[in-house]
Design a protein around this motif. Structure first.
Motif, PDB file in Angstrom:
ATOM      1  N   GLY A 133       0.807  -1.215   0.000  1.00  0.00           N
ATOM      2  CA  GLY A 133       0.000   0.000   0.000  1.00  0.00           C
ATOM      3  C   GLY A 133       0.836   1.260   0.000  1.00  0.00           C
ATOM      4  O   GLY A 133       0.556   2.227  -0.722  1.00  0.00           O
ATOM      5  N   GLY A 134       1.893   1.263   0.815  1.00  0.00           N
ATOM      6  CA  GLY A 134       2.764   2.424   0.860  1.00  0.00           C
ATOM      7  C   GLY A 134       3.477   2.667  -0.456  1.00  0.00           C
ATOM      8  O   GLY A 134       3.639   3.804  -0.900  1.00  0.00           O
ATOM      9  N   GLU A 135       3.922   1.582  -1.105  1.00  0.00           N
ATOM     10  CA  GLU A 135       4.587   1.712  -2.397  1.00  0.00           C
ATOM     11  C   GLU A 135       3.634   2.248  -3.451  1.00  0.00           C
ATOM     12  O   GLU A 135       4.015   3.078  -4.289  1.00  0.00           O
ATOM     13  CB  GLU A 135       5.150   0.364  -2.832  1.00  0.00           C
ATOM     14  N   ARG A 136       2.390   1.799  -3.433  1.00  0.00           N
ATOM     15  CA  ARG A 136       1.402   2.290  -4.408  1.00  0.00           C
ATOM     16  C   ARG A 136       1.178   3.788  -4.249  1.00  0.00           C
ATOM     17  O   ARG A 136       1.125   4.526  -5.241  1.00  0.00           O
ATOM     18  CB  ARG A 136       0.071   1.539  -4.232  1.00  0.00           C
ATOM     19  N   GLN A 137       1.042   4.238  -3.009  1.00  0.00           N
ATOM     20  CA  GLN A 137       0.797   5.658  -2.789  1.00  0.00           C
ATOM     21  C   GLN A 137       2.017   6.492  -3.172  1.00  0.00           C
ATOM     22  O   GLN A 137       1.879   7.602  -3.685  1.00  0.00           O
ATOM     23  CB  GLN A 137       0.404   5.917  -1.332  1.00  0.00           C
ATOM     24  N   ARG A 138       3.214   5.948  -2.927  1.00  0.00           N
ATOM     25  CA  ARG A 138       4.412   6.670  -3.352  1.00  0.00           C
ATOM     26  C   ARG A 138       4.491   6.733  -4.876  1.00  0.00           C
ATOM     27  O   ARG A 138       4.933   7.734  -5.444  1.00  0.00           O
ATOM     28  CB  ARG A 138       5.660   6.006  -2.771  1.00  0.00           C
ATOM     29  N   LEU A 139       4.030   5.659  -5.561  1.00  0.00           N
ATOM     30  CA  LEU A 139       3.981   5.685  -7.017  1.00  0.00           C
ATOM     31  C   LEU A 139       2.998   6.743  -7.508  1.00  0.00           C
ATOM     32  O   LEU A 139       3.275   7.463  -8.476  1.00  0.00           O
ATOM     33  CB  LEU A 139       3.596   4.311  -7.563  1.00  0.00           C
ATOM     34  N   PHE A 140       1.840   6.863  -6.841  1.00  0.00           N
ATOM     35  CA  PHE A 140       0.867   7.894  -7.228  1.00  0.00           C
ATOM     36  C   PHE A 140       1.467   9.288  -7.066  1.00  0.00           C
ATOM     37  O   PHE A 140       1.199  10.188  -7.864  1.00  0.00           O
ATOM     38  CB  PHE A 140      -0.411   7.772  -6.399  1.00  0.00           C
TER      39      PHE A 140
END
Length: 311
Positions: A133-140
């Motif tokens: 989840g954290g990686e996805r938000q950092r990608l966004f």
């Protein structure tokens, strides 16, 4: 309008099916600020930022973003804004490098730098569906920054993330703040607002109830403090009387050996000084002060706001 205003909203109103969601909202966001919109679900925060981005047309009021009208000048404004919305998502099989290429066009070098900056350089070949989840938000965040936007809008950025992932994303947003990027953050996570925002705007029923730094809102709406410590029973009544006479003290209570001193924020210093003057430094001394969540709850429960209809 301030000359430094990136966002200037005046009298913004938006209704759905006869229900007013945003009610004559005024809002300014200056260049380089990180401003948080806070309040309970249904306060009108998301609708407000959707109008600011031009995703929804307001019923009335004016909006200026970087000197442009979000509806009339949508084509000019879109490249100047980066956003991550509640509905953000990507296909599970799409790889990080493919997502970046899709959003970046010819800015491949900038994309690589952003991936490294936000700790995703080693994840280029990973599929979106395999990321935490954290990686996805950092990608966004990376995707939102690809066009080097002058304004970044983030809506419930860490909703549903575990504490570790939230800290990862907070660190990424802090990098934006340190770089001087203007950020408008929508959140109902008040510890997040305290951590990231220089200024917060508290909303209820589409209206602004109060605005200021997190510390200012706490000082205005939850200015109390409590000091707790153990006090030996000998001559306890004299000690309690002395504590009650300290400046700012509203109440002193004793439960067994435990004493609780409650009152204005100044009681922390006065109670501490009283203890030192008597040679007592309790090992169990505890100080309780309110946070932004306490201040917002007090603000929302204030009779004045119920009476004026703002609640």
């Amino acid at each position: 309008m301030k000359s430094t205003a990136v966002v200037a909203v005046r009298g913004l109103t938006k209704s759905y099916g006869g229900r007013v969601v945003v009610d004559h909202l005024d809002l300014d966001v200056d260049a380089g600020e990180v401003v948080g919109l806070i309040g309970a679900n249904g306060a009108g925060k998301t609708t407000a930022v959707e109008c600011i981005q031009g995703l929804r047309r307001p019923d009335s009021g004016t909006i200026s973003v970087l000197g442009l009208d979000p509806v009339r000048d949508a084509g000019k404004l879109r490249p100047l804004i980066g956003s991550q919305l509640q509905s953000s998502g990507l296909p599970d099989r799409l790889r990080v490098a493919e997502a970046v290429e899709l959003f970046s066009g010819r800015r491949a070098r900038d994309a690589d730098l952003l991936l490294e900056r936000f700790g995703l350089g080693h994840r280029r070949k990973y599929a979106f569906g395999t990321m935490s989840g954290g990686e996805r938000q950092r990608l966004f965040l990376v995707l939102a920054l690809l066009n080097q936007p002058r304004l970044v809008i983030l809506d419930e950025l860490t909703q549903g993330l575990d504490p570790s992932a939230r800290r990862e994303v907070w660190s990424a947003v802090s990098q934006l703040r340190e770089a001087g990027t203007t950020v408008l953050l929508v959140t109902h996570e008040l510890d997040e607002a305290e951590e990231l925002c220089e200024r917060v705007v508290a909303m209820r029923a589409g209206q602004v109830l109060d605005a200021g730094t997190p510390a200012e809102l706490v000082a205005r709406h939850a200015s109390w403090a409590t000091v707790r410590f153990a006090l030996p029973s000998g001559r306890a009544s004299e000690s309690l009387d002395a504590l009650r006479r300290l400046p700012g003290v509203a109440d002193v209570a004793r439960y067994g050996d435990q004493v609780t001193v409650h009152g204005e924020r100044s009681v922390i210093a006065h109670a501490g000084a009283w203890l030192v003057s008597r040679g007592r430094i309790p090992d169990d001394l505890r100080v309780e002060v309110p946070d932004l969540e306490t201040a917002l709850l007090a603000l929302l429960d204030s009779p004045a706001h119920h009476e004026t209809g703002a609640a």
